[in-house]
Every structure is written in structure tokens, then in C-alpha cells.
Design an enzyme around this catalytic site. Structure first.
Site, mmCIF file in Angstrom:
data_model
loop_
_atom_site.group_PDB
_atom_site.id
_atom_site.type_symbol
_atom_site.label_atom_id
_atom_site.label_comp_id
_atom_site.label_asym_id
_atom_site.label_seq_id
_atom_site.Cartn_x
_atom_site.Cartn_y
_atom_site.Cartn_z
ATOM 1 N N GLY A 8 0.685 -1.413 0.213
ATOM 2 C CA GLY A 8 -0.216 0.254 -0.030
ATOM 3 C C GLY A 8 0.821 1.243 -0.082
ATOM 4 N N ILE A 12 -0.095 2.431 -6.877
ATOM 5 C CA ILE A 12 -1.908 2.134 -6.864
ATOM 6 C C ILE A 12 -2.150 1.751 -5.315
ATOM 7 N N THR A 124 -2.215 -8.292 -13.764
ATOM 8 C CA THR A 124 -1.687 -7.552 -14.976
ATOM 9 C C THR A 124 -2.372 -8.093 -16.144
ATOM 10 N N ASP A 125 -2.458 -7.121 -17.135
ATOM 11 C CA ASP A 125 -2.720 -7.611 -18.488
ATOM 12 C C ASP A 125 -1.722 -8.347 -19.212
ATOM 13 N N GLU A 126 -0.235 -7.987 -18.566
ATOM 14 C CA GLU A 126 0.868 -8.396 -19.495
ATOM 15 C C GLU A 126 0.976 -9.995 -19.222
ATOM 16 N N TYR A 148 9.040 -10.378 -15.246
ATOM 17 C CA TYR A 148 8.010 -9.642 -14.213
ATOM 18 C C TYR A 148 6.782 -10.520 -14.830
ATOM 19 N N ALA A 150 6.030 -13.170 -16.027
ATOM 20 C CA ALA A 150 5.912 -14.530 -15.678
ATOM 21 C C ALA A 150 5.729 -14.948 -14.484
ATOM 22 N N LYS A 152 3.989 -12.774 -12.398
ATOM 23 C CA LYS A 152 2.688 -12.611 -12.222
ATOM 24 C C LYS A 152 1.782 -13.639 -12.647
ATOM 25 N N ASN A 177 -2.233 -0.663 -18.521
ATOM 26 C CA ASN A 177 -1.177 0.424 -17.816
ATOM 27 C C ASN A 177 -1.785 1.461 -16.860
ATOM 28 N N ARG A 212 -0.058 0.569 -26.013
ATOM 29 C CA ARG A 212 -0.588 0.371 -24.370
ATOM 30 C C ARG A 212 -1.843 1.280 -24.308
ATOM 31 N N ARG A 271 13.765 -2.576 -25.623
ATOM 32 C CA ARG A 271 13.516 -3.565 -24.406
ATOM 33 C C ARG A 271 13.461 -4.742 -25.107
ATOM 34 N N GLY A 273 12.511 -8.647 -25.600
ATOM 35 C CA GLY A 273 11.137 -9.175 -25.392
ATOM 36 C C GLY A 273 9.935 -8.190 -25.391
ATOM 37 N N HIS A 274 10.083 -7.027 -25.832
ATOM 38 C CA HIS A 274 9.313 -5.873 -25.618
ATOM 39 C C HIS A 274 7.944 -6.326 -26.412
HETATM 40 P P1 NAD Z 1 4.860 -0.336 -7.132
HETATM 41 O O1 NAD Z 1 6.163 -0.829 -7.556
HETATM 42 O O2 NAD Z 1 4.727 1.169 -7.362
HETATM 43 O O3 NAD Z 1 4.554 -0.646 -5.643
HETATM 44 C C1 NAD Z 1 4.753 -1.892 -5.090
HETATM 45 C C2 NAD Z 1 4.490 -1.892 -3.658
HETATM 46 O O4 NAD Z 1 4.848 -3.195 -3.025
HETATM 47 C C3 NAD Z 1 5.898 -1.117 -3.128
HETATM 48 O O5 NAD Z 1 5.186 -0.058 -2.008
HETATM 49 C C4 NAD Z 1 6.826 -1.921 -2.395
HETATM 50 O O6 NAD Z 1 7.494 -1.327 -1.064
HETATM 51 C C5 NAD Z 1 5.819 -3.069 -2.024
HETATM 52 N N1 NAD Z 1 6.479 -4.523 -1.986
HETATM 53 C C6 NAD Z 1 7.099 -4.918 -3.077
HETATM 54 N N2 NAD Z 1 7.757 -6.132 -2.365
HETATM 55 C C7 NAD Z 1 7.186 -6.296 -0.954
HETATM 56 C C8 NAD Z 1 7.164 -7.466 -0.305
HETATM 57 N N3 NAD Z 1 7.874 -8.539 -0.561
HETATM 58 N N4 NAD Z 1 6.404 -7.326 0.731
HETATM 59 C C9 NAD Z 1 5.773 -6.336 1.358
HETATM 60 N N5 NAD Z 1 5.800 -5.355 0.295
HETATM 61 C C10 NAD Z 1 6.363 -5.268 -0.943
HETATM 62 O O7 NAD Z 1 3.587 -0.986 -7.753
HETATM 63 P P2 NAD Z 1 2.494 -0.584 -8.603
HETATM 64 O O8 NAD Z 1 2.633 0.021 -10.065
HETATM 65 O O9 NAD Z 1 1.648 0.252 -7.645
HETATM 66 O O10 NAD Z 1 1.478 -1.801 -8.980
HETATM 67 C C11 NAD Z 1 1.005 -2.466 -7.482
HETATM 68 C C12 NAD Z 1 0.334 -3.837 -8.133
HETATM 69 O O11 NAD Z 1 -0.583 -3.756 -9.348
HETATM 70 C C13 NAD Z 1 1.480 -4.913 -8.586
HETATM 71 O O12 NAD Z 1 1.149 -6.070 -8.115
HETATM 72 C C14 NAD Z 1 1.318 -4.632 -10.277
HETATM 73 O O13 NAD Z 1 1.839 -5.894 -10.599
HETATM 74 C C15 NAD Z 1 -0.061 -4.572 -10.320
HETATM 75 N N6 NAD Z 1 -0.541 -3.789 -11.607
HETATM 76 C C16 NAD Z 1 0.295 -2.548 -11.931
HETATM 77 C C17 NAD Z 1 0.079 -1.796 -12.993
HETATM 78 C C18 NAD Z 1 0.627 -0.594 -13.503
HETATM 79 O O14 NAD Z 1 0.229 -0.190 -14.362
HETATM 80 N N7 NAD Z 1 1.333 -0.051 -12.550
HETATM 81 C C19 NAD Z 1 -0.943 -2.390 -13.984
HETATM 82 C C20 NAD Z 1 -1.745 -3.623 -13.551
HETATM 83 C C21 NAD Z 1 -1.256 -4.079 -12.283
HETATM 84 O O1 DAU Z 2 0.366 -3.448 -18.509
HETATM 85 C C1 DAU Z 2 0.377 -3.455 -16.981
HETATM 86 C C2 DAU Z 2 1.746 -3.205 -16.563
HETATM 87 O O2 DAU Z 2 2.169 -1.877 -17.137
HETATM 88 C C3 DAU Z 2 1.980 -3.418 -15.081
HETATM 89 O O3 DAU Z 2 1.796 -4.676 -15.019
HETATM 90 C C4 DAU Z 2 3.369 -3.056 -14.931
HETATM 91 O O4 DAU Z 2 3.483 -3.155 -13.531
HETATM 92 C C5 DAU Z 2 3.720 -1.461 -15.230
HETATM 93 O O5 DAU Z 2 5.063 -1.487 -14.905
HETATM 94 C C6 DAU Z 2 3.475 -1.473 -16.957
HETATM 95 O O6 DAU Z 2 4.333 -2.270 -17.673
HETATM 96 P P1 DAU Z 2 4.870 -1.489 -18.935
HETATM 97 O O7 DAU Z 2 6.036 -2.102 -19.267
HETATM 98 O O8 DAU Z 2 3.817 -1.587 -20.000
HETATM 99 O O9 DAU Z 2 5.225 -0.096 -18.487
HETATM 100 P P2 DAU Z 2 6.379 1.024 -18.757
HETATM 101 O O10 DAU Z 2 6.005 2.260 -18.259
HETATM 102 O O11 DAU Z 2 7.694 0.582 -18.171
HETATM 103 O O12 DAU Z 2 6.262 1.278 -20.261
HETATM 104 C C7 DAU Z 2 5.115 1.581 -21.137
HETATM 105 C C8 DAU Z 2 5.897 1.469 -22.506
HETATM 106 O O13 DAU Z 2 6.591 2.687 -22.720
HETATM 107 C C9 DAU Z 2 6.398 0.058 -22.935
HETATM 108 O O14 DAU Z 2 5.985 0.026 -24.055
HETATM 109 C C10 DAU Z 2 7.903 0.326 -22.860
HETATM 110 C C11 DAU Z 2 7.861 1.932 -23.355
HETATM 111 N N1 DAU Z 2 9.080 2.568 -22.507
HETATM 112 C C12 DAU Z 2 9.074 2.544 -21.217
HETATM 113 C C13 DAU Z 2 10.230 3.262 -20.424
HETATM 114 C C14 DAU Z 2 10.445 3.000 -19.197
HETATM 115 C C15 DAU Z 2 9.691 3.462 -23.266
HETATM 116 O O15 DAU Z 2 9.779 3.754 -24.535
HETATM 117 N N2 DAU Z 2 10.750 4.225 -22.644
HETATM 118 C C16 DAU Z 2 11.248 3.878 -21.469
HETATM 119 O O16 DAU Z 2 11.912 4.821 -20.891
#
Ligand code: NAD
Ligand code: DAU
Length: 334
Positions: A8, A12, A124-126, A148, A150, A152, A177, A212, A271, A273-274
Site C-alpha cells: 500500500g 496504486i 496485470t494484462d501483461e 515480471y 511470468a 505474475k 497500464n 499500451r 527493451r 522481449g518488448h
Molecule cells: P509499485 O512498484 O509502485 O509498488 C509496489 C509496492 O509493493 C511498494 O510499496 C513496495 O514497497 C511493495 N513491496 C514490494 N515487495 C514487497 C514485499 N515482499 N512485501 C511487502 N511489500 C512489498 O507497484 P504498482 O505500480 O503500484 O503496482 C501494484 C500492483 O499492481 C502490482 O502487483 C502490479 O503487478 C499490479 N499492476 C500494476 C499496473 C501498473 O500499471 N502499474 C497495472 C496492472 C497491475
Molecule cells: O500493462 C500493465 C503493466 O504496465 C504493469 O503490470 C506493470 O507493473 C507496469 O510497469 C506497466 O508495464 P509496462 O512495461 O507496459 O510499463 P512501462 O511504463 O515500463 O512502459 C510503457 C511503455 O513505454 C512500454 O511499451 C515500454 C515503453 N518505454 C518505457 C520506458 C520506461 C519506453 O519507450 N521508454 C522508457 O523509458
């Protein structure tokens, strides 16, 4: 309702904690977070005084701690805790396996022992991998591409197995995202905004044409609230807002809103495996639980840009710490 939220203090999770404290005056939240590089108690400064909120520093993989905590009879666990950044998982997969898979299993064991009535796994959708045309439904096969995703996907399968074998009331959500306030500036939108504010180059991977589907974080929080209140145990719900765009189109919009030149765009090596495109069919949560996104993409993006403009201290402190080393590792090699 008495909730145990894990992770928390991240992006998110902290938005969810704030949202629930505001929306539900009789709900209580305990936030278990390890405070990794991504966890930040500053994200919750405005809620930490609430008598209905409590923070506990700890690891979801710590069996003893989780066991002790669950003796306090929670109505639900919402598992946000994860290593969440794809690029970091490519540098070192180990913490992803430990937290995302093994940590989730510790929580599931706890849920089994203490008869927790709701377990929301924030996935996640990933996990579906990339799709050229059309959209993934909840029945689509899992084809994760990165360590990552894999990890999830593995956690999702464990959750479903615990539902089938032990009857744990697990619900899995798979969201696209997110963007919004308090997102760690390693992720693309906050990275692009904060680099642009500082007139630094914005690294765009490959040809910038990866797609995305963006959702404002509060719409994700609302969807999680709906699954918590009305979701069916053992089910998976996709969560998407239908704002698909290429990374390049997104950067152009951000640069325009900040009145910055396109010359800041810097194409860098892709990246590994992008995934080319993510796309979700989220009709199940819309028809079954009555959820739909309420924030317009353009308004929410403008709000987010303004948030980063008005909260420079928050991201400048992060960017000047350990993050600088990570940035060098990922970007200066490209
Ligand atoms: P984030 O990296 O901002 O936050 C993760 C939090 O988890 C941090 O506060 C960290 O300290 C805590 N954490 C990590 N390892 C831990 C552990 N072993 N025990 C307790 N706490 C721990 O991530 P986010 O972007 O807020 O994503 C939150 C969740 O939503 C994740 O499970 C992610 O897979 C999922 N998700 C994220 C997105 C996105 O776009 N960011 C989209 C879909 C799903
Ligand atoms: O789809 C949900 C996922 O979205 C979550 O499960 C992940 O936790 C979250 O990190 C996010 O993953 P992405 O890899 O899609 O997000 P990211 O912000 O890293 O990248 C978004 C897109 O932008 C992706 O196509 C890669 C590209 N990118 C990313 C970075 C960091 C760039 O072109 N340049 C960059 O510097």
C-alpha cells in the site's frame, strides 16, 4: 470492513488506501509494505493520521509476521505487493520470483489458515503477452514475455489452484497500464513528464510504435472496490479503459501539454522481449459488476501532468537518490 492491504505504500496501493479511507467511513485498513525502493510513506502523508489506517513495515514472504497479523481477523486481503517494473526484471529476476510468487503463496496459506473471506490478487494484462489484433478475454491463454509478467502469471495460477483445491475465495484482476499521481518515475509516463520538465531527453524504446491501453489509477481503484464488494470467488476480471495508443503518440501529447519541443524525444535500443501491443476486452466486469471508467483520458493526463509540476520535491528526491544508478544501468547502455 477490515482490510489487509499489501504494497500500500507503492503507486496504486497508496491511491487505493486514500480512496477507500475517503469513500468508506467505517472501513479500516492495515497496510503491510516492505518499503522497497518503490515503497514510499510520503505517498500516504495525508492519511497516516486517520484512526482507521495503520502501517506495518514487513515482507509478505515473512511467514511468521503474516501469520501473526492474520490472527487479527481481516475480512479481506488485497495483494498489491510486487516487484512491478519490467526493465528491472530483465536486469535481475530473483526478487520478482521471491515477492510475486513466493510472497503471494505465503498470503494464500495465511488466507487458508484463517478463513479469509475475500482475497483479491492485483494482477496485470501483461500475463496474456502481446496481441496484434483483437483483445484478450479472461479465457485467453497466458503467454507472459518478461520475468515480471511470468512471475505474475505464476501467482495467478497459484491463486486459482488455491481456490480450486482449498476453496479460498480468490478473485484475480488483470488491469492495463495505470497512470496518475505518486507513480514512481521509472515508469514511462512519469519518466517522460519529469524528464521533459527538466529538459532532459525522453528515451523511447525501439520505433515507439508499441501500443499500451492507459487507465487513470482511480478508475482501477474503483474497479478493485467493485470486485471486493460484488466479485465472484474464483473468477478473473479484466480491467481496461480502452485508451490504446502508441508510445510515440503519448509522448507527443505530453510534450504538447508541457509546451516542450519534440527534439527531446530520443529513440533508444528496444527493451528485450518488448510486447508490441496490449489490449483487453473488459466487458465481463462492466456487465457483471456494473463498473466502467469515469475519468476522461485527456483530463486525467492533464491532471497528472499538473500533479508532477506541483510536486517536484516528491520526484526530485527520488530521482537524485539510488534511482540515478538504476537509470545509468538501463539507459546509458542503450
Ligand atoms: P509499485 O512498484 O509502485 O509498488 C509496489 C509496492 O509493493 C511498494 O510499496 C513496495 O514497497 C511493495 N513491496 C514490494 N515487495 C514487497 C514485499 N515482499 N512485501 C511487502 N511489500 C512489498 O507497484 P504498482 O505500480 O503500484 O503496482 C501494484 C500492483 O499492481 C502490482 O502487483 C502490479 O503487478 C499490479 N499492476 C500494476 C499496473 C501498473 O500499471 N502499474 C497495472 C496492472 C497491475
Ligand atoms: O500493462 C500493465 C503493466 O504496465 C504493469 O503490470 C506493470 O507493473 C507496469 O510497469 C506497466 O508495464 P509496462 O512495461 O507496459 O510499463 P512501462 O511504463 O515500463 O512502459 C510503457 C511503455 O513505454 C512500454 O511499451 C515500454 C515503453 N518505454 C518505457 C520506458 C520506461 C519506453 O519507450 N521508454 C522508457 O523509458
Amino acid at each position: 470492513m477490515k482490510l489487509l492491504i499489501t504494497g500500500g505504500a507503492g503507486f496504486i496501493g497508496s491511491n487505493f488506501v486514500r480512496y477507500i479511507i475517503q469513500q468508506h467511513p467505517d472501513w479500516e485498513i492495515t497496510n503491510l509494505d516492505k518499503l522497497t525502493y518503490a515503497g514510499n510513506l510520503e505517498n500516504l502523508k495525508d492519511v497516516e493520521q486517520s484512526l482507521r489506517y495503520r502501517f506495518i513495515k514487513g515482507d509478505i514472504g515473512d511467514r511468521e509476521l503474516v501469520d501473526q497479523l492474520l490472527q487479527q481477523k481481516f475480512d479481506a486481503i488485497i495483494n498489491f505487493a510486487a516487484e512491478s517494473h519490467v526493465d528491472r526484471s530483465i536486469l535481475d529476476a530473483s526478487p520478482f520470483l521471491e515477492t510475486n510468487i513466493c510472497g503471494t503463496q505465503v498470503l494464500l496459506e495465511g488466507a487458508k489458515k484463517y478463513g479469509i473471506k475475500r482475497f483479491i490478487q492485483v494482477s496485470t494484462d501483461e500475463v496474456y503477452g502481446s496481441i496484434e489484433l483483437g483483445s484478450f478475454t479472461e479465457l485467453s491463454p497466458l503467454h507472459p514475455s518478461s520475468p515480471y509478467s511470468a512471475s505474475k502469471a505464476a501467482a495467478d495460477l497459484l491463486c486459482l489452484a488455491y481456490h480450486k483445491t482449498y476453496g479460498i475465495a480468490v478473485i484475480i484482476t488483470r488491469c492495463s497500464n495505470n497512470f496518475g499521481p505518486y507513480q514512481f518515475p521509472e515508469k514511462f509516463i512519469p519518466l517522460a513528464i519529469t524528464n521533459a520538465i527538466e529538459d532532459k531527453p525522453i528515451p523511447v524504446y525501439g520505433d515507439g510504435l508499441n501500443v499500451r491501453d492507459w487507465i487513470f489509477v482511480l478508475d482501477h481503484c474503483r474497479a478493485l472496490e467493485a470486485t471486493l464488494e460484488k466479485g465472484r470467488a474464483g473468477e478473473v476480471y479484466n480491467i481496461g479503459a480502452g485508451n490504446e495508443m502508441t508510445n510515440l503518440a503519448l509522448v507527443h501529447t505530453l510534450l504538447k501539454s508541457l509546451d516542450k519541443p519534440e527534439s527531446l524525444i530520443q529513440f533508444v535500443t528496444d527493451r528485450p522481449g518488448h510486447d508490441r501491443r496490449y489490449s483487453l476486452d473488459s466487458s465481463k466486469i462492466r456487465t457483471e459488476l456494473g463498473w466502467k471508467p469515469i475519468y476522461s483520458f485527456n483530463d486525467a493526463l492533464a491532471f497528472t501532468v499538473n500533479w508532477y509540476l506541483s510536486n517536484r520535491h516528491w520526484w526530485q528526491r527520488i530521482k537524485s537518490g539510488d534511482y540515478a544508478k538504476y537509470y545509468e544501468q538501463v539507459y546509458l547502455k542503450r
